[in-house]
Design a protein around this motif. Sequence first.
Motif, PDB file in Angstrom:
ATOM      1  N   LEU A   1      54.899 104.784  90.322  1.00 13.44           N
ATOM      2  CA  LEU A   1      54.144 103.531  90.308  1.00 13.44           C
ATOM      3  C   LEU A   1      52.960 103.568  91.263  1.00 13.44           C
ATOM      4  O   LEU A   1      51.852 103.155  90.908  1.00 13.44           O
ATOM      5  CB  LEU A   1      55.070 102.360  90.635  1.00 13.44           C
ATOM      6  CG  LEU A   1      56.147 102.121  89.586  1.00 13.44           C
ATOM      7  CD1 LEU A   1      57.214 101.191  90.105  1.00 13.44           C
ATOM      8  CD2 LEU A   1      55.548 101.570  88.302  1.00 13.44           C
TER       9      LEU A   1
ATOM     10  N   TYR B   1      56.232  94.728  89.677  1.00  7.20           N
ATOM     11  CA  TYR B   1      57.280  95.502  90.334  1.00  7.20           C
ATOM     12  C   TYR B   1      57.120  95.458  91.852  1.00  7.20           C
ATOM     13  O   TYR B   1      58.081  95.196  92.579  1.00  7.20           O
ATOM     14  CB  TYR B   1      57.262  96.955  89.848  1.00  7.20           C
ATOM     15  CG  TYR B   1      58.023  97.872  90.772  1.00  7.20           C
ATOM     16  CD1 TYR B   1      59.409  97.879  90.785  1.00  7.20           C
ATOM     17  CD2 TYR B   1      57.360  98.687  91.672  1.00  7.20           C
ATOM     18  CE1 TYR B   1      60.112  98.692  91.656  1.00  7.20           C
ATOM     19  CE2 TYR B   1      58.054  99.504  92.546  1.00  7.20           C
ATOM     20  CZ  TYR B   1      59.427  99.500  92.540  1.00  7.20           C
ATOM     21  OH  TYR B   1      60.116 100.295  93.406  1.00  7.20           O
TER      22      TYR B   1
ATOM     23  N   ALA C   1      60.541 101.410  87.185  1.00  3.88           N
ATOM     24  CA  ALA C   1      60.623 100.239  88.059  1.00  3.88           C
ATOM     25  C   ALA C   1      62.028  99.638  88.054  1.00  3.88           C
ATOM     26  O   ALA C   1      62.571  99.310  89.112  1.00  3.88           O
ATOM     27  CB  ALA C   1      59.591  99.191  87.634  1.00  3.88           C
ATOM     28  N   ALA C   2      62.618  99.513  86.882  1.00  2.29           N
ATOM     29  CA  ALA C   2      63.971  98.947  86.787  1.00  2.29           C
ATOM     30  C   ALA C   2      64.980  99.816  87.539  1.00  2.29           C
ATOM     31  O   ALA C   2      65.845  99.292  88.258  1.00  2.29           O
ATOM     32  CB  ALA C   2      64.378  98.801  85.323  1.00  2.29           C
TER      33      ALA C   2
ATOM     34  N   GLU D   1      58.046 100.726  83.192  1.00  2.00           N
ATOM     35  CA  GLU D   1      59.071  99.674  83.201  1.00  2.00           C
ATOM     36  C   GLU D   1      60.446 100.266  83.509  1.00  2.00           C
ATOM     37  O   GLU D   1      61.207  99.722  84.311  1.00  2.00           O
ATOM     38  CB  GLU D   1      59.081  98.973  81.845  1.00  2.00           C
ATOM     39  CG  GLU D   1      60.056  97.832  81.728  1.00  2.00           C
ATOM     40  CD  GLU D   1      59.993  97.219  80.339  1.00  2.00           C
ATOM     41  OE1 GLU D   1      61.051  97.178  79.676  1.00  2.00           O
ATOM     42  OE2 GLU D   1      58.898  96.798  79.923  1.00  2.00           O
TER      43      GLU D   1
ATOM     44  N   ARG E   1      58.139  92.289  93.310  1.00  2.00           N
ATOM     45  CA  ARG E   1      59.605  92.148  93.324  1.00  2.00           C
ATOM     46  C   ARG E   1      60.217  92.920  94.499  1.00  2.00           C
ATOM     47  O   ARG E   1      61.137  92.424  95.154  1.00  2.00           O
ATOM     48  CB  ARG E   1      60.193  92.631  91.994  1.00  2.00           C
ATOM     49  CG  ARG E   1      61.684  92.501  91.899  1.00  2.00           C
ATOM     50  CD  ARG E   1      62.136  91.037  91.878  1.00  2.00           C
ATOM     51  NE  ARG E   1      63.579  90.978  91.954  1.00  2.00           N
ATOM     52  CZ  ARG E   1      64.261  90.245  92.822  1.00  2.00           C
ATOM     53  NH1 ARG E   1      63.641  89.449  93.659  1.00  2.00           N
ATOM     54  NH2 ARG E   1      65.570  90.268  92.836  1.00  2.00           N
TER      55      ARG E   1
ATOM     56  N   GLN F   1      51.515  95.325  85.401  1.00  4.96           N
ATOM     57  CA  GLN F   1      52.919  95.736  85.358  1.00  4.96           C
ATOM     58  C   GLN F   1      53.361  96.295  86.706  1.00  4.96           C
ATOM     59  O   GLN F   1      54.455  95.995  87.183  1.00  4.96           O
ATOM     60  CB  GLN F   1      53.159  96.763  84.260  1.00  4.96           C
ATOM     61  CG  GLN F   1      54.627  97.095  84.101  1.00  4.96           C
ATOM     62  CD  GLN F   1      54.917  97.815  82.802  1.00  4.96           C
ATOM     63  OE1 GLN F   1      54.192  97.678  81.831  1.00  4.96           O
ATOM     64  NE2 GLN F   1      55.971  98.572  82.782  1.00  4.96           N
TER      65      GLN F   1
ATOM     66  N   SER G   1      64.322 101.854  90.044  1.00  8.65           N
ATOM     67  CA  SER G   1      64.023 101.752  91.473  1.00  8.65           C
ATOM     68  C   SER G   1      64.550 100.450  92.058  1.00  8.65           C
ATOM     69  O   SER G   1      65.150 100.444  93.136  1.00  8.65           O
ATOM     70  CB  SER G   1      62.513 101.852  91.710  1.00  8.65           C
ATOM     71  OG  SER G   1      62.033 103.111  91.327  1.00  8.65           O
ATOM     72  N   LEU G   2      64.331  99.359  91.354  1.00 12.63           N
ATOM     73  CA  LEU G   2      64.838  98.064  91.825  1.00 12.63           C
ATOM     74  C   LEU G   2      66.353  98.073  91.925  1.00 12.63           C
ATOM     75  O   LEU G   2      66.932  97.542  92.882  1.00 12.63           O
ATOM     76  CB  LEU G   2      64.372  96.933  90.897  1.00 12.63           C
ATOM     77  CG  LEU G   2      62.917  96.523  91.029  1.00 12.63           C
ATOM     78  CD1 LEU G   2      62.527  95.588  89.898  1.00 12.63           C
ATOM     79  CD2 LEU G   2      62.655  95.870  92.381  1.00 12.63           C
TER      80      LEU G   2
END
Length: 193
Positions: free
Chosen positions: A106, A127, A63-64, A60, A130, A123, A66-67
């Motif tokens: 990921l 990602y 991913a956050a 998580e 998104r 999960q 990276s986004l």
Amino acid sequence: MARPIEFDRDRVLDQAMACFWKSGFEATSVADLVAATNLKPGSLYAAFTNKQTLFLLTLERYAAQSLQRIEHRFTEAADALSGIEGFLQRLGHDCSIDDEGRGCLLVNSLLEFASSNPEVHQQIRIYLDRVEVLLREQIQRAMDAGQLSPGRSAADRATLLLAGIWGMRVMSARRPEPQSYACVTEQLLSAIH
């Protein structure tokens, strides 16, 4: 009364992330996590319940981050197409200097688990979905601005880019020649025009 757990949660997640990223979920032992985080096993379990929960939290966090980097690259670009180009070029550069062959946490995790762990799979899928939405929106902006031809849909182009991104991340785990990434980036950009 039990003493409250005192540690920097983000730091611990980053340290655990490094372990999982280096070895994968299965090959990372609790002893590895204890050594990396400097937490005692009891504190690790009290804070994160079990190894899988800690792993999911690191995914998580990764991913956050990276986004956030992708969104920043797109919003800081002079225009939509420059944002896409800059993102892919940066990705190619990052892959080309990945001397350890880490790839993407990921994508690595998706390959490690395939569909054997539905919670992890879900999960990661959230990602990746998104990322595809961000790409589609950016491509649509480029199309609306006349920077990309209207021939194919933004969704089709985003799917192609995402497949290329996954491929580059898998390639970086086996460390091909650095110029390979520039070639892939150039071909992906050509394919979405």
